[in-house]
Write an enzyme that holds these catalytic residues in place. Sequence first.
Site, mmCIF file in Angstrom:
data_model
loop_
_atom_site.group_PDB
_atom_site.id
_atom_site.type_symbol
_atom_site.label_atom_id
_atom_site.label_comp_id
_atom_site.label_asym_id
_atom_site.label_seq_id
_atom_site.Cartn_x
_atom_site.Cartn_y
_atom_site.Cartn_z
ATOM 1 N N HIS A 148 -0.564 47.449 51.266
ATOM 2 C CA HIS A 148 0.114 48.728 51.800
ATOM 3 C C HIS A 148 1.575 48.752 51.404
ATOM 4 C CE1 HIS A 148 -3.844 49.111 53.488
ATOM 5 N NE2 HIS A 148 -3.559 50.468 53.896
ATOM 6 N N HIS A 196 1.554 52.171 49.515
ATOM 7 C CA HIS A 196 2.200 53.314 50.221
ATOM 8 C C HIS A 196 3.223 54.059 48.991
ATOM 9 C CE1 HIS A 196 1.020 52.947 54.693
ATOM 10 N NE2 HIS A 196 0.127 53.451 53.960
ATOM 11 N N ARG A 202 3.969 66.288 76.262
ATOM 12 C CA ARG A 202 4.082 64.950 76.498
ATOM 13 C C ARG A 202 2.844 64.006 76.368
ATOM 14 N NH1 ARG A 202 8.167 66.789 80.158
ATOM 15 N NH2 ARG A 202 10.528 66.640 79.028
ATOM 16 N N GLU A 225 -10.532 49.636 52.034
ATOM 17 C CA GLU A 225 -9.983 49.111 53.204
ATOM 18 C C GLU A 225 -11.080 48.051 53.878
ATOM 19 O OE1 GLU A 225 -7.083 49.615 54.286
ATOM 20 O OE2 GLU A 225 -6.446 51.671 53.959
ATOM 21 N N ARG A 249 -0.826 41.730 63.641
ATOM 22 C CA ARG A 249 -1.449 43.204 63.303
ATOM 23 C C ARG A 249 -0.833 43.431 61.719
ATOM 24 N NH1 ARG A 249 -2.444 49.093 66.208
ATOM 25 N NH2 ARG A 249 -3.139 49.856 63.979
ATOM 26 N N HIS A 295 -5.988 57.417 49.157
ATOM 27 C CA HIS A 295 -5.108 56.361 49.774
ATOM 28 C C HIS A 295 -5.746 54.862 49.543
ATOM 29 C CE1 HIS A 295 -3.230 54.603 53.199
ATOM 30 N NE2 HIS A 295 -4.464 53.816 53.493
ATOM 31 N N LYS A 340 -10.978 44.832 62.165
ATOM 32 C CA LYS A 340 -9.658 45.672 62.293
ATOM 33 C C LYS A 340 -9.868 45.459 63.995
ATOM 34 C CE LYS A 340 -6.904 49.389 62.258
ATOM 35 N NZ LYS A 340 -6.279 50.730 61.714
ATOM 36 N N ASN A 350 -1.719 45.470 57.039
ATOM 37 C CA ASN A 350 -0.894 46.103 55.860
ATOM 38 C C ASN A 350 -1.084 45.542 54.641
ATOM 39 O OD1 ASN A 350 0.035 47.641 57.737
ATOM 40 N ND2 ASN A 350 1.623 46.645 58.515
ATOM 41 N N GLU A 392 1.846 45.694 66.810
ATOM 42 C CA GLU A 392 2.323 45.332 65.382
ATOM 43 C C GLU A 392 3.477 44.331 65.573
ATOM 44 O OE1 GLU A 392 1.227 47.564 61.999
ATOM 45 O OE2 GLU A 392 3.166 47.257 61.220
ATOM 46 N N LYS A 429 -2.730 54.157 65.692
ATOM 47 C CA LYS A 429 -1.679 54.649 64.935
ATOM 48 C C LYS A 429 -1.836 56.139 64.525
ATOM 49 C CE LYS A 429 0.122 50.659 62.447
ATOM 50 N NZ LYS A 429 0.310 50.093 61.168
HETATM 51 N N1 LIG Z 1 -3.865 55.341 61.359
HETATM 52 C C1 LIG Z 1 -4.266 54.399 60.683
HETATM 53 O O1 LIG Z 1 -4.423 53.208 61.176
HETATM 54 C C2 LIG Z 1 -4.664 54.397 59.130
HETATM 55 C C3 LIG Z 1 -5.104 53.319 58.411
HETATM 56 C C4 LIG Z 1 -5.473 53.583 57.028
HETATM 57 C C5 LIG Z 1 -5.237 55.008 56.764
HETATM 58 N N2 LIG Z 1 -4.795 56.020 57.408
HETATM 59 C C6 LIG Z 1 -4.513 57.372 56.623
HETATM 60 O O2 LIG Z 1 -5.700 57.897 56.672
HETATM 61 C C7 LIG Z 1 -5.463 58.857 55.341
HETATM 62 C C8 LIG Z 1 -6.524 58.629 54.368
HETATM 63 O O3 LIG Z 1 -7.741 58.827 54.982
HETATM 64 P P1 LIG Z 1 -9.016 59.622 54.138
HETATM 65 O O4 LIG Z 1 -9.088 58.843 53.206
HETATM 66 O O5 LIG Z 1 -9.954 59.730 55.090
HETATM 67 O O6 LIG Z 1 -8.243 61.080 53.604
HETATM 68 P P2 LIG Z 1 -8.489 62.470 54.257
HETATM 69 O O7 LIG Z 1 -8.599 62.640 55.577
HETATM 70 O O8 LIG Z 1 -7.728 63.254 53.211
HETATM 71 O O9 LIG Z 1 -10.008 62.720 53.640
HETATM 72 C C9 LIG Z 1 -10.544 62.619 52.131
HETATM 73 C C10 LIG Z 1 -11.061 63.859 51.792
HETATM 74 O O10 LIG Z 1 -12.421 63.989 52.174
HETATM 75 C C11 LIG Z 1 -12.794 65.057 52.748
HETATM 76 N N3 LIG Z 1 -13.789 64.662 54.023
HETATM 77 C C12 LIG Z 1 -13.728 63.873 55.015
HETATM 78 N N4 LIG Z 1 -14.654 63.583 55.433
HETATM 79 C C13 LIG Z 1 -15.846 64.621 54.861
HETATM 80 C C14 LIG Z 1 -17.199 64.661 54.817
HETATM 81 N N5 LIG Z 1 -17.908 64.119 55.766
HETATM 82 N N6 LIG Z 1 -17.690 65.564 53.924
HETATM 83 C C15 LIG Z 1 -17.095 66.073 53.094
HETATM 84 N N7 LIG Z 1 -15.735 65.924 52.842
HETATM 85 C C16 LIG Z 1 -15.054 65.043 53.929
HETATM 86 C C17 LIG Z 1 -11.414 65.696 53.502
HETATM 87 O O11 LIG Z 1 -11.372 67.059 53.808
HETATM 88 C C18 LIG Z 1 -10.432 65.171 52.185
HETATM 89 O O12 LIG Z 1 -10.670 66.148 51.533
HETATM 90 C C19 LIG Z 1 -4.296 58.681 54.906
HETATM 91 O O13 LIG Z 1 -3.036 59.457 55.267
HETATM 92 C C20 LIG Z 1 -3.627 57.143 55.410
HETATM 93 O O14 LIG Z 1 -2.379 57.372 55.740
HETATM 94 C C21 LIG Z 1 -4.090 55.764 58.622
#
Ligand SMILES: NC(=O)c1ccc[n+]([C@@H]2O[C@H](COP(=O)([O-])OP(=O)(O)OC[C@H]3O[C@@H](n4cnc5c(N)ncnc54)[C@H](O)[C@@H]3O)[C@@H](O)[C@H]2O)c1
Length: 358
Positions: free
Chosen positions: A238, A242, A115, A179, A231, A256, A217, A235, A227, A137
């Site tokens: 997105h 998405h 929980r 972003e 907020r 992404h 942000k 998006n 949101e 999120k």
């Molecule tokens: N929660 C939120 O508000 C929010 C906002 C935007 C995006 N997201 C989510 O975030 C995700 C995308 O994030 P992302 O682009 O970081 O993707 P990711 O976590 O898949 O990272 C991208 C790649 O980089 C590698 N990586 C990360 N840090 C590294 C480092 N320091 N050195 C070498 N490799 C490294 C990872 O292993 C992966 O292969 C999506 O799932 C998206 O939906 C969430």
Amino acid sequence: MHSIIANDYELEIGSILDSSFASLLDKYSDVKKIIVSDDNTSEHCVPFLISNYDGLAEAEVVILPAGEENKSLAIVANVWELLTEYGLGRHDLIINVGGGVVTDMGGFIASCYKRGMQFINIPTSLLSMVDASIGGKTGVNLDHYKNQIGVFNDPEAVYIDPIFLSTLESNELLSGYAEMIKHGLIHSTDLFNKVIEQLDIPFELELELLKESIQVKNEVVKRDPLEGGERKILNFGHTIGHVIEGFMLGSEGMTHGHAVGIGMVFEAYLSTKKGKLSQEEFKTIESAILDVFPVPTFSNDDIQSMTALLTNDKKNKGGKILCCLLEKIGECTFDHEISEQEVTEVFLHYKNQQINLN
Ligand SMILES: NC(=O)c1ccc[n+]([C@@H]2O[C@H](COP(=O)([O-])OP(=O)(O)OC[C@H]3O[C@@H](n4cnc5c(N)ncnc54)[C@H](O)[C@@H]3O)[C@@H](O)[C@H]2O)c1
């Protein structure tokens, strides 16, 4: 070190070695600590932390398979089973070390296990630094539907240290810039221009620009954490982004940021079609973004599949597809209804452009 209060938690930007992370670990000295990482961050980022913090010497390291295609409930369930094997209690601590996939999944794992337990985010990708690790999120995908399952829950603290960017691949670095472009588009022409200029030297990111982007942000989320209204402007890009990202999960994949980049151009196009954004500003946005994030060749069947995915978007209400639109660079508004037909048209517009170009 730059410290910001983000709702109720600490958000620190700069060298983690100068941050409050050590004292936070002291506070948790008598509990178990689990580091959630992935294939890449376990190799490139976790050793740096373990070698610098005695408080992590005994931590168990969970390594998730890297990549968006693994952001699933099945993997989360495996981790919950592992945490049970480790005898983790609700007063123990999870430390997420990774990109947005790790911070989204690790946050969700912590938020539901027994929980809810405390977690810390140490983002290691640019995208996670400027966006995913902050704002509360958390969640996972469900088949092709992005972030369909999740909860809002803030971490105990977020430590953003650009040192981790040195091992990030260039396409992943660019993904984070998408972003940052979005933050410029919804906030100010000045920030948008600065980010676009920075794209010429992506590996020389100024700390001040990083902070400015994070602040956009953070300020929006502070005013509207769940949101209910404002907020939603975060998006922008997105709604369409998405569905492209979700669709591409079934094939070669797409970062992404790349999907959001295309989504922003398409949603800017709709903004102009609907008499909001000027043609001139649209052209500026289109050329700046497509230069970095080109539109792949989609077939008519692909386009049909993607528009079908739109009908299940989380932001929809009463069966209507809702989207953010730009009034101008620096001003975004939300809850605009768009039709499947309009989205199909914008996809076809870019498909035809590609045919003309070839
Ligand atoms: N929660 C939120 O508000 C929010 C906002 C935007 C995006 N997201 C989510 O975030 C995700 C995308 O994030 P992302 O682009 O970081 O993707 P990711 O976590 O898949 O990272 C991208 C790649 O980089 C590698 N990586 C990360 N840090 C590294 C480092 N320091 N050195 C070498 N490799 C490294 C990872 O292993 C992966 O292969 C999506 O799932 C998206 O939906 C969430």
